[in-house]
Design a protein around this motif. Structure first.
Motif, mmCIF file in Angstrom:
data_model
loop_
_atom_site.group_PDB
_atom_site.id
_atom_site.type_symbol
_atom_site.label_atom_id
_atom_site.label_comp_id
_atom_site.label_asym_id
_atom_site.label_seq_id
_atom_site.Cartn_x
_atom_site.Cartn_y
_atom_site.Cartn_z
ATOM 1 N N VAL A 111 43.891 35.476 40.507
ATOM 2 C CA VAL A 111 44.096 35.305 39.045
ATOM 3 C C VAL A 111 44.634 34.201 38.790
ATOM 4 C CG1 VAL A 111 45.912 36.428 37.589
ATOM 5 C CG2 VAL A 111 44.816 37.983 39.117
ATOM 6 N N GLU A 112 45.475 33.313 39.603
ATOM 7 C CA GLU A 112 45.780 32.122 39.322
ATOM 8 C C GLU A 112 44.573 30.946 39.245
ATOM 9 O OE1 GLU A 112 49.988 32.453 41.852
ATOM 10 O OE2 GLU A 112 48.366 31.072 42.713
ATOM 11 N N ALA A 113 43.730 31.305 39.721
ATOM 12 C CA ALA A 113 42.312 30.616 39.834
ATOM 13 C C ALA A 113 41.482 30.913 38.699
ATOM 14 C CB ALA A 113 41.520 30.729 41.102
ATOM 15 N N GLY A 114 41.891 31.889 37.704
ATOM 16 C CA GLY A 114 40.903 32.124 36.611
ATOM 17 C C GLY A 114 39.819 33.267 36.992
ATOM 18 N N VAL A 115 39.884 33.781 38.193
ATOM 19 C CA VAL A 115 38.847 34.629 38.621
ATOM 20 C C VAL A 115 38.781 36.021 38.106
ATOM 21 C CG1 VAL A 115 37.725 35.696 40.577
ATOM 22 C CG2 VAL A 115 38.283 33.589 40.628
ATOM 23 N N SER A 116 37.650 36.850 37.700
ATOM 24 C CA SER A 116 37.833 37.982 36.992
ATOM 25 C C SER A 116 37.472 39.171 38.003
ATOM 26 C CB SER A 116 37.645 38.131 35.713
ATOM 27 O OG SER A 116 36.079 37.833 35.638
ATOM 28 N N GLY A 117 36.796 39.051 38.847
ATOM 29 C CA GLY A 117 35.915 39.882 39.962
ATOM 30 C C GLY A 117 35.601 39.326 40.933
ATOM 31 N N VAL A 118 35.577 40.369 42.203
ATOM 32 C CA VAL A 118 35.098 39.989 43.492
ATOM 33 C C VAL A 118 34.364 40.798 43.966
ATOM 34 C CG1 VAL A 118 37.241 41.172 44.320
ATOM 35 C CG2 VAL A 118 36.406 39.272 45.668
ATOM 36 N N VAL A 119 33.280 40.391 44.942
ATOM 37 C CA VAL A 119 32.323 41.132 45.661
ATOM 38 C C VAL A 119 32.860 40.874 47.198
ATOM 39 C CG1 VAL A 119 29.921 41.344 46.332
ATOM 40 C CG2 VAL A 119 30.570 40.591 43.814
ATOM 41 N N LEU A 120 33.062 41.893 47.988
ATOM 42 C CA LEU A 120 33.581 42.078 49.083
ATOM 43 C C LEU A 120 32.207 42.380 50.001
ATOM 44 C CD1 LEU A 120 37.393 42.767 48.957
ATOM 45 C CD2 LEU A 120 36.239 40.474 49.328
ATOM 46 N N ALA A 121 31.285 41.728 50.341
ATOM 47 C CA ALA A 121 29.981 42.218 50.768
ATOM 48 C C ALA A 121 30.056 43.052 51.949
ATOM 49 C CB ALA A 121 28.957 41.072 51.182
ATOM 50 N N ASP A 122 30.995 43.196 52.762
ATOM 51 C CA ASP A 122 31.019 43.843 54.005
ATOM 52 C C ASP A 122 32.094 44.916 54.039
ATOM 53 O OD1 ASP A 122 33.269 42.032 54.148
ATOM 54 O OD2 ASP A 122 32.719 41.760 56.263
ATOM 55 N N LEU A 123 32.771 45.272 53.022
ATOM 56 C CA LEU A 123 33.919 46.355 52.839
ATOM 57 C C LEU A 123 33.222 47.609 52.228
ATOM 58 C CD1 LEU A 123 36.845 47.027 52.908
ATOM 59 C CD2 LEU A 123 37.077 46.173 50.591
ATOM 60 N N PRO A 124 33.294 48.478 53.323
ATOM 61 C CA PRO A 124 32.589 49.904 52.677
ATOM 62 C C PRO A 124 33.303 50.735 51.513
ATOM 63 C CG PRO A 124 32.734 49.602 55.110
ATOM 64 C CD PRO A 124 33.462 48.390 54.426
ATOM 65 N N MET A 125 32.622 51.129 50.861
ATOM 66 C CA MET A 125 33.263 51.871 49.702
ATOM 67 C C MET A 125 34.414 52.729 50.263
ATOM 68 S SD MET A 125 31.464 54.330 46.880
ATOM 69 C CE MET A 125 30.998 55.335 48.068
ATOM 70 N N GLU A 126 34.236 53.437 51.466
ATOM 71 C CA GLU A 126 35.210 54.489 52.006
ATOM 72 C C GLU A 126 36.350 53.767 52.393
ATOM 73 O OE1 GLU A 126 31.158 56.056 51.920
ATOM 74 O OE2 GLU A 126 32.048 54.424 52.572
ATOM 75 N N GLU A 127 36.387 52.424 52.652
ATOM 76 C CA GLU A 127 37.580 51.786 53.402
ATOM 77 C C GLU A 127 38.079 50.556 52.361
ATOM 78 O OE1 GLU A 127 36.285 49.953 56.866
ATOM 79 O OE2 GLU A 127 35.281 51.738 57.397
ATOM 80 N N LEU A 144 30.907 46.637 43.633
ATOM 81 C CA LEU A 144 30.392 47.404 44.765
ATOM 82 C C LEU A 144 28.938 47.138 44.740
ATOM 83 C CD1 LEU A 144 32.167 50.576 44.931
ATOM 84 C CD2 LEU A 144 32.851 48.457 46.074
ATOM 85 N N LEU A 145 28.341 47.236 45.858
ATOM 86 C CA LEU A 145 26.805 46.973 46.064
ATOM 87 C C LEU A 145 26.192 48.076 46.288
ATOM 88 C CD1 LEU A 145 27.304 44.109 49.082
ATOM 89 C CD2 LEU A 145 26.434 43.831 46.566
ATOM 90 N N ALA A 146 24.719 48.151 45.670
ATOM 91 C CA ALA A 146 23.987 49.274 45.642
ATOM 92 C C ALA A 146 22.651 48.848 46.645
ATOM 93 C CB ALA A 146 23.743 49.958 44.488
ATOM 94 N N ALA A 147 22.358 49.199 47.564
ATOM 95 C CA ALA A 147 21.207 48.778 48.410
ATOM 96 C C ALA A 147 20.133 49.877 47.992
ATOM 97 C CB ALA A 147 21.402 48.762 49.698
ATOM 98 N N PRO A 148 18.898 49.457 48.492
ATOM 99 C CA PRO A 148 17.609 50.268 48.215
ATOM 100 C C PRO A 148 17.771 51.507 48.924
ATOM 101 C CG PRO A 148 16.905 48.127 48.120
ATOM 102 C CD PRO A 148 18.383 47.914 48.515
ATOM 103 N N SER A 149 18.288 51.267 50.214
ATOM 104 C CA SER A 149 18.453 52.559 51.157
ATOM 105 C C SER A 149 19.788 53.267 50.808
ATOM 106 C CB SER A 149 18.822 51.951 52.581
ATOM 107 O OG SER A 149 20.136 51.241 52.487
ATOM 108 N N THR A 150 20.526 52.981 49.789
ATOM 109 C CA THR A 150 21.661 54.047 49.046
ATOM 110 C C THR A 150 21.006 55.348 48.740
ATOM 111 O OG1 THR A 150 23.069 52.081 48.584
ATOM 112 C CG2 THR A 150 23.679 54.064 47.900
#
Length: 250
Positions: A111-127, A144-150
């Motif tokens: 927030v202090e850096a002015g960022v409005s979103g984040v992608v945590l590429a290895d964080l599963p939705m369930e966790e 969140l990421l959606a892969a072709p295999s989802t």
């Protein structure tokens, strides 16, 4: 609706989001500003990590270079204090850094850096609940990421829980440049658009302006990472690259 989603919905044309690895050079923020001035609608900022599981060789090399320069989450966000653009910033990194930093402290620094979103590429939705609770309170959209295999059964939940936009991965595997747009990029875009109630951006494998133009009929925009970081590594013009993609997307 999050601030990030509102900003992306308001652009009125296909969204172009270049990626720049934070700290890759001393003047890395100049590349961010060049991208914005050339027509980017948002910029994804990579915070380098020593084990970037979805990054291909070009972005891995940039991360190594940044880490060897002493780049940390704090140095990236410190540098972002000088950001003068008006388009949103989205941080892309890995959960280990957030966990070590502390959820509340990391969200506060974003927030202090002015960022409005984040992608945590290895964080599963369930966790993700522990992080998203803190991020939501701070006003940070967790993408969140959606892969072709989802599978379809999971895809709908990913789209519901993703904030700001849905990051549709154009191909399975790591990021990188590909001469021909994979069929999977169009397929995942169509599948996500069918169930998402927010913007859908395709990243991973979007290598050329022609790729981007093709995808604009299937998604709300594209994310370009490896082409930008290759241009930086080769000492070329990021502005010219982004302008080419902008012209192709309209």
């Amino acid at each position: 609706m999050t601030t990030l989603e509102a900003s992306l919905r308001a652009v009125g044309h296909p969204v172009l989001m270049p990626y720049v690895t934070g700290g890759v050079t001393e003047n890395w923020l100049d590349y961010v500003h060049a991208a914005v001035d050339a027509g980017a609608d948002a910029v994804e900022i990579g915070i380098p990590f020593s084990d970037p599981v979805i990054d291909g060789p070009v972005i891995q090399a940039a991360s190594v270079q940044a880490l060897e320069r002493g780049t940390t989450p704090d140095t990236v966000m410190r540098d972002l204090a000088a950001y003068r653009g008006s388009v949103p910033l989205v941080v892309m990194t890995y959960y280990n850094l957030v966990h070590r930093y502390g959820h509340a402290a990391f969200a506060r620094r974003l927030v202090e850096a002015g960022v409005s979103g984040v992608v945590l590429a290895d964080l599963p939705m369930e966790e993700a609940a522990e992080w998203t609770e803190v991020a939501d309170a701070a006003g940070i959209a967790t993408v969140l990421l959606a892969a072709p295999s989802t599978p379809d059964s999971r895809l709908e939940e990913v789209c519901t829980r993703s904030q700001g936009f849905v990051y549709a991965m154009g191909v399975m595997g790591v990021t990188g440049e590909r001469a021909v747009l994979a069929d999977s990029a169009r397929d995942i875009a169509d599948r996500v658009k069918a169930v998402a109630d927010k913007p859908v951006l395709v990243g991973v494998g979007v290598s050329t302006p022609e790729n981007a133009a093709l995808l604009s009929a299937h998604a709300d925009g594209v994310i370009i990472g490896a082409p930008v970081m290759r241009r930086i590594a080769e000492g070329g013009s990021v502005a010219d690259l982004v302008a080419g993609f902008r012209a192709a997307l309209g």
